[in-house]
Design an enzyme around this catalytic site. Sequence first.
Site, short mmCIF file in Angstrom:
data_model
loop_
_atom_site.label_atom_id
_atom_site.label_comp_id
_atom_site.label_asym_id
_atom_site.label_seq_id
_atom_site.Cartn_x
_atom_site.Cartn_y
_atom_site.Cartn_z
N GLY A 110 0.77 -1.25 0.00
CA GLY A 110 0.00 0.00 0.00
C GLY A 110 0.80 1.29 0.00
N GLU A 130 3.78 4.23 6.09
CA GLU A 130 2.62 3.35 5.92
C GLU A 130 1.53 4.08 5.14
OE1 GLU A 130 1.32 0.68 5.44
OE2 GLU A 130 0.98 -0.40 7.31
N ASP A 131 0.65 3.30 4.51
CA ASP A 131 -0.46 3.93 3.79
C ASP A 131 -1.56 4.41 4.73
OD1 ASP A 131 -1.17 1.32 4.47
OD2 ASP A 131 -1.84 0.74 2.47
N ASP A 189 -5.11 1.60 10.88
CA ASP A 189 -6.49 1.26 11.20
C ASP A 189 -6.54 0.85 12.68
OD1 ASP A 189 -9.18 0.74 10.25
OD2 ASP A 189 -8.71 -1.39 10.36
N ASN A 228 -2.63 -2.58 14.88
CA ASN A 228 -1.97 -3.86 15.19
C ASN A 228 -0.71 -4.09 14.37
OD1 ASN A 228 -3.51 -5.03 17.29
ND2 ASN A 228 -5.13 -5.53 15.85
N LEU A 242 1.33 -1.96 12.81
CA LEU A 242 2.47 -1.09 13.13
C LEU A 242 2.99 -1.28 14.54
CD1 LEU A 242 1.93 2.31 11.34
CD2 LEU A 242 3.63 0.55 10.92
N LYS A 254 -6.93 6.40 10.70
CA LYS A 254 -8.32 6.17 11.11
C LYS A 254 -8.33 5.95 12.62
CE LYS A 254 -9.99 3.21 7.67
NZ LYS A 254 -10.60 1.90 7.29
N PHE A 293 -14.05 2.37 4.52
CA PHE A 293 -13.00 1.67 3.79
C PHE A 293 -12.66 2.45 2.54
CE2 PHE A 293 -10.72 -1.48 1.42
CZ PHE A 293 -10.01 -2.13 2.41
N ASP A 343 -5.86 -0.47 -1.52
CA ASP A 343 -6.61 -1.38 -2.39
C ASP A 343 -7.85 -1.95 -1.76
OD1 ASP A 343 -5.10 -3.06 -0.51
OD2 ASP A 343 -5.86 -4.72 -1.74
N ARG A 351 -5.40 0.55 -6.53
CA ARG A 351 -4.21 1.19 -5.96
C ARG A 351 -3.74 2.36 -6.82
NH1 ARG A 351 -2.26 -2.03 -1.82
NH2 ARG A 351 -2.37 -4.28 -2.10
#
Length: 170
Positions: free
Chosen positions: A41, A95-96, A99, A102, A104, A127, A148, A155, A161
């Site tokens: 991502g 990172e993209d 959420d 977990n 990271l 988020k 989402f 993706d 993407r």
Amino acid sequence: MDLSEIMIPQDEIASMVTRVAEEINKDYKGEELIVVGILTGAFVFTADLVRELDMPVIVDFMQVKSYVGDKSTGTLTIKRDLSTDIKGKNVLIVEDIIDTGNTLKALKEMLLQREPKLLKICTAFDKPSRRVNDLTPDYNGITVPDEFIVGYGLDYDGAYRNLKEVRIVR
Ligand code: IMP
Ligand code: MG
């Protein structure tokens, strides 16, 4: 499955990248930085971000898979490891989106065992309403609601993407 209207347009993403890069340039002035993009991502954000950094930069990538399932902590499997030794180095994970946090949290613990000088996290999107732990990015692009989203590297089942803008999957 449908895509929403544009949620975050291309120009807003571009100004976000510039702003985040300015913060990083200020914090690491003249120091070498190892940028670790998390595949798949983050490949788009990493490519945009590193071109606006003005310290000496090494770019590397890592691919991980996090299994959360019924385990509360989540375990991390490395699918592709770094080719750089990060011991004693300034490392920035790119990172993209964050959420639950977990992925990271586990990745950060794993990379800290390699004894970098400083390990920080940069994300394009965050988020925070979904977080299950205390993980916070050091650099955050755009905070998004609990939807989402796809595009700009993100993706849905491998697709979208390549979108220049961010849209919501409905
Ligand atoms: P976490 O471990 O729950 O923080 O998961 C983060 C990973 O889940 C990201 O790197 C993405 O691959 C994926 N992800 C989370 N939210 C989204 C989204 O809205 N769109 C696309 N991928 C997402
Ligand atoms: Mg990902």
